[in-house]
Design a protein around this motif. Structure first.
Motif, PDB file in Angstrom:
ATOM      1  N   ARG A 241       0.877  -1.180   0.000  1.00 26.13           N
ATOM      2  CA  ARG A 241       0.000   0.000   0.000  1.00 26.13           C
ATOM      3  C   ARG A 241       0.910   1.224   0.000  1.00 26.13           C
ATOM      4  O   ARG A 241       1.492   1.562   1.022  1.00 26.13           O
ATOM      5  CB  ARG A 241      -0.920  -0.022   1.223  1.00 26.13           C
ATOM      6  N   ARG A 242       1.021   1.858  -1.140  1.00 22.14           N
ATOM      7  CA  ARG A 242       2.086   2.824  -1.379  1.00 22.14           C
ATOM      8  C   ARG A 242       2.156   3.929  -0.328  1.00 22.14           C
ATOM      9  O   ARG A 242       3.232   4.249   0.170  1.00 22.14           O
ATOM     10  CB  ARG A 242       1.928   3.441  -2.769  1.00 22.14           C
ATOM     11  N   PHE A 243       1.039   4.551  -0.014  1.00 18.81           N
ATOM     12  CA  PHE A 243       1.058   5.675   0.915  1.00 18.81           C
ATOM     13  C   PHE A 243       1.521   5.230   2.296  1.00 18.81           C
ATOM     14  O   PHE A 243       2.427   5.838   2.888  1.00 18.81           O
ATOM     15  CB  PHE A 243      -0.333   6.314   0.995  1.00 18.81           C
ATOM     16  N   ASP A 245       3.053   2.433   3.129  1.00 19.34           N
ATOM     17  CA  ASP A 245       4.421   1.904   3.064  1.00 19.34           C
ATOM     18  C   ASP A 245       5.438   3.049   3.069  1.00 19.34           C
ATOM     19  O   ASP A 245       6.476   2.970   3.728  1.00 19.34           O
ATOM     20  CB  ASP A 245       4.608   1.055   1.805  1.00 19.34           C
ATOM     21  N   ALA A 246       5.136   4.114   2.329  1.00 25.43           N
ATOM     22  CA  ALA A 246       6.032   5.270   2.300  1.00 25.43           C
ATOM     23  C   ALA A 246       6.155   5.903   3.685  1.00 25.43           C
ATOM     24  O   ALA A 246       7.242   6.319   4.100  1.00 25.43           O
ATOM     25  CB  ALA A 246       5.523   6.299   1.290  1.00 25.43           C
ATOM     26  N   LEU A 247       5.046   5.959   4.416  1.00 24.14           N
ATOM     27  CA  LEU A 247       5.080   6.493   5.775  1.00 24.14           C
ATOM     28  C   LEU A 247       5.942   5.620   6.680  1.00 24.14           C
ATOM     29  O   LEU A 247       6.730   6.138   7.491  1.00 24.14           O
ATOM     30  CB  LEU A 247       3.661   6.589   6.346  1.00 24.14           C
ATOM     31  N   ARG A 248       5.791   4.306   6.552  1.00 29.22           N
ATOM     32  CA  ARG A 248       6.590   3.388   7.369  1.00 29.22           C
ATOM     33  C   ARG A 248       8.085   3.560   7.088  1.00 29.22           C
ATOM     34  O   ARG A 248       8.903   3.586   8.006  1.00 29.22           O
ATOM     35  CB  ARG A 248       6.175   1.946   7.106  1.00 29.22           C
ATOM     36  N   ILE A 249       8.436   3.634   5.820  1.00 32.96           N
ATOM     37  CA  ILE A 249       9.841   3.778   5.448  1.00 32.96           C
ATOM     38  C   ILE A 249      10.392   5.123   5.920  1.00 32.96           C
ATOM     39  O   ILE A 249      11.521   5.214   6.421  1.00 32.96           O
ATOM     40  CB  ILE A 249      10.004   3.612   3.924  1.00 32.96           C
ATOM     41  N   ALA A 250       9.585   6.178   5.776  1.00 30.11           N
ATOM     42  CA  ALA A 250      10.022   7.503   6.218  1.00 30.11           C
ATOM     43  C   ALA A 250      10.234   7.517   7.730  1.00 30.11           C
ATOM     44  O   ALA A 250      11.225   8.080   8.222  1.00 30.11           O
ATOM     45  CB  ALA A 250       9.002   8.559   5.810  1.00 30.11           C
ATOM     46  N   TYR A 251       9.312   6.904   8.453  1.00 32.77           N
ATOM     47  CA  TYR A 251       9.458   6.879   9.918  1.00 32.77           C
ATOM     48  C   TYR A 251      10.692   6.064  10.313  1.00 32.77           C
ATOM     49  O   TYR A 251      11.425   6.442  11.242  1.00 32.77           O
ATOM     50  CB  TYR A 251       8.211   6.288  10.579  1.00 32.77           C
ATOM     51  N   TRP A 252      10.933   4.974   9.603  1.00 33.20           N
ATOM     52  CA  TRP A 252      12.125   4.166   9.893  1.00 33.20           C
ATOM     53  C   TRP A 252      13.394   4.979   9.661  1.00 33.20           C
ATOM     54  O   TRP A 252      14.340   4.908  10.458  1.00 33.20           O
ATOM     55  CB  TRP A 252      12.117   2.916   9.014  1.00 33.20           C
ATOM     56  N   ALA A 253      13.420   5.766   8.588  1.00 31.59           N
ATOM     57  CA  ALA A 253      14.582   6.607   8.304  1.00 31.59           C
ATOM     58  C   ALA A 253      14.805   7.611   9.441  1.00 31.59           C
ATOM     59  O   ALA A 253      15.944   7.842   9.868  1.00 31.59           O
ATOM     60  CB  ALA A 253      14.398   7.333   6.970  1.00 31.59           C
ATOM     61  N   VAL A 254      13.719   8.183   9.944  1.00 32.76           N
ATOM     62  CA  VAL A 254      13.823   9.108  11.075  1.00 32.76           C
ATOM     63  C   VAL A 254      14.324   8.370  12.312  1.00 32.76           C
ATOM     64  O   VAL A 254      15.196   8.870  13.043  1.00 32.76           O
ATOM     65  CB  VAL A 254      12.465   9.778  11.352  1.00 32.76           C
TER      66      VAL A 254
END
Length: 277
Positions: A241-243, A245-254
């Motif tokens: 789920r693109r949106f 999934d993008a949030l999960r990846i962004a939070y992981w980067a933070v």
């Protein structure tokens, strides 16, 4: 009902919450939280046998959700131990173990669910012991790497399991742990309670009977005879789920940045890499 901490054995505890009908307490010594009422081993076997009986469903779910995580976790494992004999405890349907085999490791799996183990054997071509790690009865110092990916939170006696891990690891062998981050899920649970969003999962104490902190993991592993190499926020699951999934990846980067700069672990899971000393 548990009368003492499953991690350090301390009896004194403080009440935290009733989570999904399960009383959850915190050990005043080591800091882990744990469910007071736990299922029997036979009930756990029965649950996972039923849970993983629909092979088609899990083939779709796991093959799409986990590879992104598995590739990144395997890359970090190879940074510390690029080859050798690896046992994946709680290998499920064998997707990570199969990936590790393709990377050159000699792989064995351990899985309590008979349907999942059968799939890993017949569809993935893996050697898998059905049952607990202790029931597999591996020889002393048999492995260079032992992985427990999203497993330790489900085990009634996690300290006993880790002592078994240490027995079967060779000197200098690598232990890889991945567990939910208790502090993250505790805050999430309180927020869900405050907003009355009961259909969202917080601690999930029906399935997660142990809730670890970074301190409890690192101090406990050190006392058991492991040397901590790295603690980092766990790689997120990706569900297609693109949106989100993008949030999960962004939070992981933070979370990675916060971990590197401040040594705080704000990810929803914790990954620990340690060696037997």
């Amino acid at each position: 009902m548990r009368t003492s901490c499953p991690w350090c054995g301390f009896k004194e505890k403080r009440f935290l919450i009733i989570d999904e009908g399960v009383p959850v307490v915190a050990c005043v010594n080591c800091g882990i939280a744990y469910a007071l009422v736990i299922p029997t081993l036979e009930a756990i076997r029965r649950y996972y046998t039923e849970q993983f009986s629909d092979e088609r469903h899990w083939e779709v779910v796991l093959s799409s959700a986990r590879p992104w995580l598995h590739r990144r976790l395997l890359s970090r494992i190879m940074h510390y131990r690029a080859q050798g004999e690896l046992v994946d405890v709680g290998c499920s349907f064998g997707h990570f173990a199969s990936m590790a085999r393709q990377a050159g490791y000699k792989v064995v799996g351990v899985e309590i669910s008979e349907p999942a183990a059968r799939y890993a054997r017949t569809r993935m071509g893996l050697s898998v012991h059905i049952g607990t790690l202790e029931e597999a009865k591996f020889n002393d110092e048999s492995f260079d790497v032992v992985t427990l990916i999203d497993v330790l939170e489900h085990i009634a006696e996690p300290a006993k399991t880790l002592r078994e891990v240490r027995r079967i690891l060779r000197h200098g062998g690598l232990l890889v742990l991945r567990v939910p981050n208790f502090k993250f899920h505790w805050i999430k649970t309180l927020l869900l309670r405050a907003t009355k969003r009961k259909h969202f999962i917080g601690l999930d104490s029906h399935n997660h009977i142990n809730h670890f902190t970074v301190r409890s993991l690192t101090e406990g592993l050190t006392e058991m005879g492991f040397k901590i190499l790295e603690v980092r926020p766990g790689v997120p699951n990706i569900y297609g789920r693109r949106f989100f999934d993008a949030l999960r990846i962004a939070y992981w980067a933070v979370a990675l940045l916060v971990s590197a700069v401040f040594k705080w672990q704000i990810g929803n899971s914790i990954e620990v890499f340690a060696i037997k000393v």
